[in-house]
Design a protein around this motif. Structure first.
Motif, PDB file in Angstrom:
ATOM      1  N   TYR A  21      -8.532  14.583 -14.538  1.00 29.01           N
ATOM      2  CA  TYR A  21      -9.659  15.513 -14.433  1.00 29.01           C
ATOM      3  C   TYR A  21      -9.197  16.953 -14.625  1.00 29.01           C
ATOM      4  CZ  TYR A  21     -13.711  17.934 -12.549  1.00 29.01           C
ATOM      5  OH  TYR A  21     -14.793  18.780 -12.387  1.00 29.01           O
ATOM      6  N   ALA A  22      -8.015  17.301 -14.127  1.00 28.70           N
ATOM      7  CA  ALA A  22      -7.472  18.639 -14.346  1.00 28.70           C
ATOM      8  C   ALA A  22      -7.260  18.897 -15.836  1.00 28.70           C
ATOM      9  CB  ALA A  22      -6.157  18.806 -13.583  1.00 28.70           C
ATOM     10  N   GLY A  23      -6.753  17.875 -16.555  1.00 27.48           N
ATOM     11  CA  GLY A  23      -6.574  18.005 -17.993  1.00 27.48           C
ATOM     12  C   GLY A  23      -7.897  18.208 -18.717  1.00 27.48           C
ATOM     13  N   SER A  75     -25.436  12.029 -17.697  1.00 28.67           N
ATOM     14  CA  SER A  75     -25.322  11.875 -16.247  1.00 28.67           C
ATOM     15  C   SER A  75     -24.104  12.618 -15.710  1.00 28.67           C
ATOM     16  CB  SER A  75     -25.233  10.392 -15.881  1.00 28.67           C
ATOM     17  OG  SER A  75     -24.135   9.781 -16.532  1.00 28.67           O
ATOM     18  N   SER A  76     -23.958  12.583 -14.406  1.00 34.50           N
ATOM     19  CA  SER A  76     -22.880  13.291 -13.726  1.00 34.50           C
ATOM     20  C   SER A  76     -21.502  12.830 -14.199  1.00 34.50           C
ATOM     21  CB  SER A  76     -22.998  13.055 -12.222  1.00 34.50           C
ATOM     22  OG  SER A  76     -21.820  13.433 -11.556  1.00 34.50           O
ATOM     23  N   ASN A  77     -20.569  13.775 -14.278  1.00 34.12           N
ATOM     24  CA  ASN A  77     -19.182  13.438 -14.606  1.00 34.12           C
ATOM     25  C   ASN A  77     -18.530  12.574 -13.528  1.00 34.12           C
ATOM     26  OD1 ASN A  77     -19.378  14.928 -16.938  1.00 34.12           O
ATOM     27  ND2 ASN A  77     -18.400  16.745 -16.100  1.00 34.12           N
ATOM     28  N   ALA A 108     -17.035   9.922 -26.859  1.00 32.26           N
ATOM     29  CA  ALA A 108     -16.398   9.773 -25.551  1.00 32.26           C
ATOM     30  C   ALA A 108     -17.101   8.707 -24.712  1.00 32.26           C
ATOM     31  CB  ALA A 108     -16.381  11.109 -24.821  1.00 32.26           C
ATOM     32  N   TYR A 109     -18.422   8.739 -24.659  1.00 31.99           N
ATOM     33  CA  TYR A 109     -19.157   7.762 -23.858  1.00 31.99           C
ATOM     34  C   TYR A 109     -19.015   6.349 -24.434  1.00 31.99           C
ATOM     35  CZ  TYR A 109     -21.495  10.172 -20.045  1.00 31.99           C
ATOM     36  OH  TYR A 109     -21.766  10.809 -18.846  1.00 31.99           O
ATOM     37  N   LEU A 138     -17.622   9.207 -14.815  1.00 24.09           N
ATOM     38  CA  LEU A 138     -16.391   9.127 -15.589  1.00 24.09           C
ATOM     39  C   LEU A 138     -15.185   9.046 -14.665  1.00 24.09           C
ATOM     40  CD1 LEU A 138     -18.551  10.679 -17.533  1.00 24.09           C
ATOM     41  CD2 LEU A 138     -16.520  11.273 -18.842  1.00 24.09           C
ATOM     42  N   ILE A 139     -15.256   9.775 -13.553  1.00 21.70           N
ATOM     43  CA  ILE A 139     -14.178   9.723 -12.560  1.00 21.70           C
ATOM     44  C   ILE A 139     -14.091   8.331 -11.935  1.00 21.70           C
ATOM     45  CG2 ILE A 139     -13.430  10.639 -10.317  1.00 21.70           C
ATOM     46  CD1 ILE A 139     -14.713  13.330 -11.212  1.00 21.70           C
ATOM     47  N   LEU A 140     -15.244   7.775 -11.558  1.00 27.77           N
ATOM     48  CA  LEU A 140     -15.261   6.434 -10.964  1.00 27.77           C
ATOM     49  C   LEU A 140     -14.765   5.382 -11.956  1.00 27.77           C
ATOM     50  CD1 LEU A 140     -18.645   6.430  -8.984  1.00 27.77           C
ATOM     51  CD2 LEU A 140     -16.332   6.534  -8.036  1.00 27.77           C
ATOM     52  N   GLN A 141     -15.154   5.508 -13.213  1.00 31.90           N
ATOM     53  CA  GLN A 141     -14.717   4.549 -14.222  1.00 31.90           C
ATOM     54  C   GLN A 141     -13.211   4.630 -14.445  1.00 31.90           C
ATOM     55  OE1 GLN A 141     -16.094   2.060 -15.376  1.00 31.90           O
ATOM     56  NE2 GLN A 141     -15.737   1.665 -17.554  1.00 31.90           N
TER      57      GLN A 141
END
Length: 402
Positions: free
Chosen positions: A255-257, A232-234, A292-293, A237-240
């Motif tokens: 996210y930059a990293g 699914s969309s990244n 990762a997931y 991961l940002i929201l989590q």
């Protein structure tokens, strides 16, 4: 002699290759200023649900991947690279401030659709412009230069967003408005390109005569689809990351990293795949995704999540560089562009499906369920890759396809 050697090594660089690399730099700064901010803008400013986030980003990514193949076909047919690329860069730039002006999420959906439409529309003709701007023996270096601009822009964009949010204390909507500036600079760089009369095929097209593709190619797409159902969309991961307590600025820096790691691994991953074969390297990306997931489903510590997000960047960089190359290995030379086009369409459509499912899981089951779901299909993808794709060298595949 030593003084002349560096100049000789870079003698292949042309005006067009520099301009197109700068265009990719500015375009990715513009895009990546917004990507880590958009899910938070949707959920906190517009009060949209996780399902809406998945819908918007899934449609956006599917649009980009599908249109990329179609624009390659159109570019080859019309032999008009620059004008098609310019239209794509302009659409992508104009759509960004429209996103920031939205007061309801359907407007964001429309703006994101237009923005990704422009992004997909410009990619193949831009690649053809790069290819026609240098001699064939230097094309790898020319695309490498463009890749440097693209990846460096993906790293700088989030950093610029953090600078605007923290040092200048700008409102989140202004991030979308200001992203128009680098988008416009990208358009201007392409406007200065001198189109060459040499006809060079676009890198991604879609051939609709499906019987021309060998069975092994469709088997590979099946494996990609099995894995992609959970990819699914990244945005989730940002929201989590923010859901466990990271601030907006910290989330964007993480996210930059992630982008930096993805950029740094891309070339080594491609080199390893060339040397040792695609299957093992692609399998490694699936396993990284699985780890990762699984971690995102279990970990609630900000520092560990930051490290895990960076680790996930290894998957992103490997999958992007090796997946397309592997797709082209299964077909003869005349079908290579189309094989990448259908591959991109498959990835985009399955990401849409996965994002829609993830949005429902996020809203109605639990946030962790999104990542458990993705991890399950990562296992399915690993099994499919091991069971359905033989361990052959690239040379064996090439001779078989020919």
């Amino acid at each position: 002699m030593t003084a002349a050697t560096p100049r000789k090594n870079f003698a292949w660089i042309s005006r067009n290759t520099v301009l197109l690399a700068l265009a990719s730099l500015f375009a990715d700064i513009s895009t990546e200023m917004l990507y880590p901010v958009l899910p938070i803008f949707l959920t906190q400013t517009l009060h949209a649900s996780g399902g809406v986030v998945g819908l918007i980003d899934g449609i956006a990514q599917a649009t980009q991947n599908i249109v990329q193949g179609l624009s390659g076909w159109l570019s080859d047919r019309l032999q008009k690279r620059k004008s098609i690329a310019l239209a794509g860069y302009l659409l992508a730039a104009v759509a960004k401030p429209l996103t920031g002006a939205a007061t309801i999420w359907p407007v964001v959906l429309g703006a994101r659709f237009v923005e990704r439409l422009g992004t997909g529309f410009r990619s193949a003709p831009r690649d053809a412009l790069i290819a026609s701007s240098v001699a064939e023996c230097h094309r790898g270096k020319a695309f490498g230069l463009e890749g440097i601009g693209d990846n460096f822009g993906a790293f700088l964009g989030p950093l610029l967003a953090v600078l605007l949010l923290t040092a200048l204390q700008v409102d989140i909507r202004w991030i979308f408005y200001l992203a128009f500036v680098p988008g416009l600079l990208a358009f201007l760089m392409v406007a200065l390109v001198r189109e060459q009369p040499l006809a060079v095929a676009a890198k991604a097209t879609i051939d609709v005569n499906l019987r021309r593709f060998p069975r092994a190619y469709w088997t590979y797409l099946l494996v990609i689809a099995l894995f992609g159902v959970g990819n699914s969309s990244n945005a989730f991961l940002i929201l989590q990351t923010q859901d466990i307590g990271a601030s907006l600025e910290t989330t964007v820096l993480i996210y930059a990293g992630f982008n930096l790691v993805a950029a740094l691994i891309s070339y080594p991953a491609g080199s390893l795949a060339d040397r040792f074969g695609r299957k093992g390297v692609l399998l490694a990306s699936f396993i990284i995704f699985l780890i990762a997931y699984s971690g995102f489903a279990a970990i609630r510590n900000i520092y560990l999540i930051g490290l895990l997000f960076a680790f996930y960047g290894l998957y992103q960089g490997i999958f992007r560089s090796v997946g397309k190359a592997f797709a082209s290995d299964f077909v003869p030379q005349p079908l290579r562009a189309s094989s990448i086009g259908w591959y991109s369409s498959t990835v985009g459509l399955l990401e849409l499906v996965a994002s829609l499912v993830a949005g429902q899981l996020w809203d109605h089951v639990s946030h962790e369920a999104v990542f458990i779901y993705g991890a399950i299909f990562a296992v399915v993808g690993c099994v499919g890759l091991l069971a359905l794709i033989p361990w052959q060298t690239d040379r064996d595949r090439a001779s078989t396809a020919s």
